[in-house]
Design an enzyme around this catalytic site. Sequence first.
Site, short mmCIF file in Angstrom:
data_model
loop_
_atom_site.label_atom_id
_atom_site.label_comp_id
_atom_site.label_asym_id
_atom_site.label_seq_id
_atom_site.Cartn_x
_atom_site.Cartn_y
_atom_site.Cartn_z
N GLY A 111 -46.08 33.13 25.85
CA GLY A 111 -44.72 32.59 25.90
C GLY A 111 -43.65 33.61 25.52
CG ASN A 171 -51.54 24.92 27.69
OD1 ASN A 171 -51.34 23.72 27.56
ND2 ASN A 171 -51.51 25.78 26.68
CE LYS A 201 -47.94 27.07 26.18
NZ LYS A 201 -47.57 28.20 25.36
CD GLU A 232 -54.14 31.68 26.20
OE1 GLU A 232 -53.58 31.55 27.29
OE2 GLU A 232 -53.96 30.91 25.25
CD GLU A 240 -48.47 27.32 22.03
OE1 GLU A 240 -48.69 26.21 22.55
OE2 GLU A 240 -47.95 28.27 22.65
N GLY A 267 -49.37 29.22 30.93
CA GLY A 267 -48.46 28.29 30.27
C GLY A 267 -47.22 28.06 31.12
CB SER A 298 -46.23 36.52 29.60
OG SER A 298 -45.69 36.00 28.40
CG HIS A 302 -53.30 27.29 23.02
ND1 HIS A 302 -52.16 27.67 22.34
CD2 HIS A 302 -53.15 27.72 24.29
CE1 HIS A 302 -51.35 28.30 23.19
NE2 HIS A 302 -51.92 28.34 24.37
#
Length: 252
Positions: A174, A10, A12, A168, A98, A234, A213, A96
């Site tokens: 992150g 991903n 981002k 996740e 986010e 990510g 992570s 996701h």
Amino acid sequence: MARTGFVAGNWKMHGNLVQNQELLDAIVLGIPSLQNASCAVCVPYPYLAQAQSVLKGTHVAWGGQDVSQYHQGAYTGEVSAGMLADFGCCYVIVGHSERRTLYGEDNQVVAEKFRSAQEQSLIPILCVGETLAQREANDTEQVIAMQLDAVIGLVGADAIKHSVIAYEPVWAIGTGKTATPQQAQDVHAFVRSRIAAHNSEIAADVQIVYGGSVKANNAPELFAMPDIDGGLIGGASLVAAEFISICFAAQS
Ligand code: PEP
């Protein structure tokens, strides 16, 4: 049927034409093939054409990071599943954390996005996961059950067959904090059992990947757990050598 491994990057909101070219070229070179595993990169919309042109005919698939729940119309800034399909996408990430946190996507919207993706034969990568506060309140399973049930309620359990589930934990995305292999395994087993309550064959077959992570150095122990089939990556997906090692760790 034995499940195969799957790793998706991903990106981002990272990259530019020059950097992407370098990264994609290195990934293609580094992954001439995979044994019992597959991989994809989910890139920002403007770079789908670039991903398609570099990755077509390789072992690396590509996809989007989000999709509209609508087919077309006056939805400024949105991108439909049909548009993603036009650029050869196989996958799209939906839900996701986010998107859920920063853009207010709730379980219903995520379920509609999942349905939109499948209507265009895209494979949705459905993200589920709890916040730290939810974990500390012992609400992890309840939160994940609601996230899953919203999708199953809208599209039916059979539709899960043509999807990937990504667990996740929000506190691990992150942050450099990874769930322990056992913490992740416990939730993956719960997700599988929740699907099994509807259809045990689909539950046994669906790929459930872990995100949060994941790096080259922790992927092997995570992916060795019985219900962890790979990863949604990510930060480490922006570094070719890291991403390539993680993809190889998903082989069996
Ligand atoms: C992600 O964006 O889905 C993710 C897991 O990010 P990271 O690997 O950087 O934690």
